[in-house]
Design an enzyme around this catalytic site. Structure first.
Site, PDB file in Angstrom:
ATOM      1  N   LEU A 186       0.880  -1.164   0.000  1.00 22.93           N
ATOM      2  CA  LEU A 186       0.000   0.000   0.000  1.00 22.93           C
ATOM      3  C   LEU A 186       0.919   1.216   0.000  1.00 22.93           C
ATOM      4  O   LEU A 186       1.904   1.256   0.744  1.00 22.93           O
ATOM      5  CB  LEU A 186      -0.892   0.023   1.244  1.00 22.93           C
ATOM      6  CG  LEU A 186      -2.042  -0.991   1.298  1.00 22.93           C
ATOM      7  CD1 LEU A 186      -2.720  -0.936   2.666  1.00 22.93           C
ATOM      8  CD2 LEU A 186      -3.053  -0.732   0.193  1.00 22.93           C
ATOM      9  N   ASP A 187       0.612   2.222  -0.831  1.00 20.62           N
ATOM     10  CA  ASP A 187       1.495   3.385  -0.876  1.00 20.62           C
ATOM     11  C   ASP A 187       1.374   4.209   0.400  1.00 20.62           C
ATOM     12  O   ASP A 187       0.525   3.959   1.257  1.00 20.62           O
ATOM     13  CB  ASP A 187       1.241   4.221  -2.135  1.00 20.62           C
ATOM     14  CG  ASP A 187      -0.151   4.822  -2.185  1.00 20.62           C
ATOM     15  OD1 ASP A 187      -0.657   5.284  -1.143  1.00 20.62           O
ATOM     16  OD2 ASP A 187      -0.749   4.855  -3.282  1.00 20.62           O
ATOM     17  N   LYS A 188       2.243   5.181   0.532  1.00 21.83           N
ATOM     18  CA  LYS A 188       2.349   5.951   1.770  1.00 21.83           C
ATOM     19  C   LYS A 188       1.026   6.574   2.183  1.00 21.83           C
ATOM     20  O   LYS A 188       0.678   6.613   3.377  1.00 21.83           O
ATOM     21  CB  LYS A 188       3.421   7.035   1.609  1.00 21.83           C
ATOM     22  CG  LYS A 188       3.632   7.887   2.870  1.00 21.83           C
ATOM     23  CD  LYS A 188       4.674   8.964   2.625  1.00 21.83           C
ATOM     24  CE  LYS A 188       4.816   9.848   3.858  1.00 21.83           C
ATOM     25  NZ  LYS A 188       5.789  10.956   3.631  1.00 21.83           N
TER      26      LYS A 188
ATOM     27  N   SER B  55      -1.984   5.558   1.486  1.00 16.13           N
ATOM     28  CA  SER B  55      -3.097   4.614   1.588  1.00 16.13           C
ATOM     29  C   SER B  55      -3.107   3.922   2.947  1.00 16.13           C
ATOM     30  O   SER B  55      -2.108   3.855   3.648  1.00 16.13           O
ATOM     31  CB  SER B  55      -3.016   3.580   0.467  1.00 16.13           C
ATOM     32  OG  SER B  55      -3.119   4.210  -0.800  1.00 16.13           O
TER      33      SER B  55
ATOM     34  N   ARG C  23      -5.563   5.318  -7.918  1.00 10.30           N
ATOM     35  CA  ARG C  23      -5.229   6.746  -8.010  1.00 10.30           C
ATOM     36  C   ARG C  23      -5.001   7.152  -9.469  1.00 10.30           C
ATOM     37  O   ARG C  23      -5.407   8.231  -9.895  1.00 10.30           O
ATOM     38  CB  ARG C  23      -3.990   7.053  -7.172  1.00 10.30           C
ATOM     39  CG  ARG C  23      -4.189   6.826  -5.683  1.00 10.30           C
ATOM     40  CD  ARG C  23      -2.945   7.191  -4.893  1.00 10.30           C
ATOM     41  NE  ARG C  23      -3.065   6.811  -3.503  1.00 10.30           N
ATOM     42  CZ  ARG C  23      -3.687   7.509  -2.570  1.00 10.30           C
ATOM     43  NH1 ARG C  23      -4.236   8.669  -2.892  1.00 10.30           N
ATOM     44  NH2 ARG C  23      -3.735   7.077  -1.328  1.00 10.30           N
TER      45      ARG C  23
END
Length: 242
Positions: free
Chosen positions: A111-113, A115, A199
């Site tokens: 999961l990106d920063k 999220s 996104r």
């Protein structure tokens, strides 16, 4: 003599594939003289090894026996990066495990920063590969807050597929959860996990994501687990995913 088709892996990668540690940590241990191959200390992280042929030991303890599979579910908070060590010094998801005494566990996907939500960790790379396989792995379900009021055209576009610089991105399903005066929440299900996929799809449509929370992987749901808190999966839950 080994079959030429038998895959060879560098020693550091061989340790990480056994769920012992990350490849970076393995390289440090190897250079420190803590790892032996067939009874001989090896200090080269790229030393070629063949599974089933070479006996690898750490601090004199054989790694031939696979460790017990462990799978952890974390409710990832926003603002943490999904990596063991960040070259820019940012806080990582491993901060949530401080003091827990867990063995080395690698993230299952990312999961990106910005999220949040359900993030799995395991010491079983083969199991993780099955969970993240885009062809056979379980679907991932997200709740996404956007800075717009969605209509049928938006949902149709997400489901039909959106071109982002030559790459077609699509949701398996996209539905409206609830709407406010200026924002709304969508539920988006993906059957593949491309980098920042949700996104990117919404950005092409001129829509900003305000929050993105992964709430389920297959039948496994995040539930009411608090942010930054983790729990261990039982055997039934593990088996339901792969």
């Amino acid at each position: 003599m080994a079959n030429p088709a038998t895959p060879r892996h560098g020693l550091a990668r061989a340790l990480s594939k056994r769920g012992v540690c990350s490849r970076t940590q393995a390289a440090e241990w190897i250079r420190a003289g803590r790892v032996s191959v067939d009874g001989r200390i090896v200090r080269d992280p790229e030393f070629p090894t063949i599974a089933g042929r070479h006996r690898i030991a750490l601090d004199g303890r054989s790694l031939d026996d696979a460790p017990e599979r462990r799978v952890i579910l974390l409710n990832k908070p926003r603002g943490l990066v999904t990596t063991a060590r960040d070259e820019r010094g940012r806080d990582t998801v491993y901060r949530c495990f401080d003091g827990a005494g867990l063995p080395w566990l690698a993230p299952v996907g990312r999961l990106d920063k910005a999220s949040e939500g359900l993030l799995l960790f395991t010491n079983d790379p083969a199991w993780a590969a099955r969970v993240t396989d885009p062809e056979t792995g379980p679907d991932k379900r997200y709740h996404v807050q956007i800075d717009a009021l969605p209509d049928d055209a938006l949902l149709a576009a997400l489901n039909a597929g959106i071109d982002d610089e030559g790459e077609t991105l699509r949701a398996k399903t996209a539905t409206i959860l609830r709407t406010g005066e200026r924002t709304a929440w969508l539920e988006i299900v993906l059957d593949e996990g491309r980098n920042r996929q949700i996104r990117r799809m919404l950005s092409v449509l001129g829509i900003d994501v305000l929050r993105l929370v992964r709430v389920a992987i297959g039948p496994l749901e995040l539930g009411d687990l608090a942010k930054g808190v983790w729990r261990e999966l039982n055997s039934d839950e593990i088996g339901s995913l792969a």
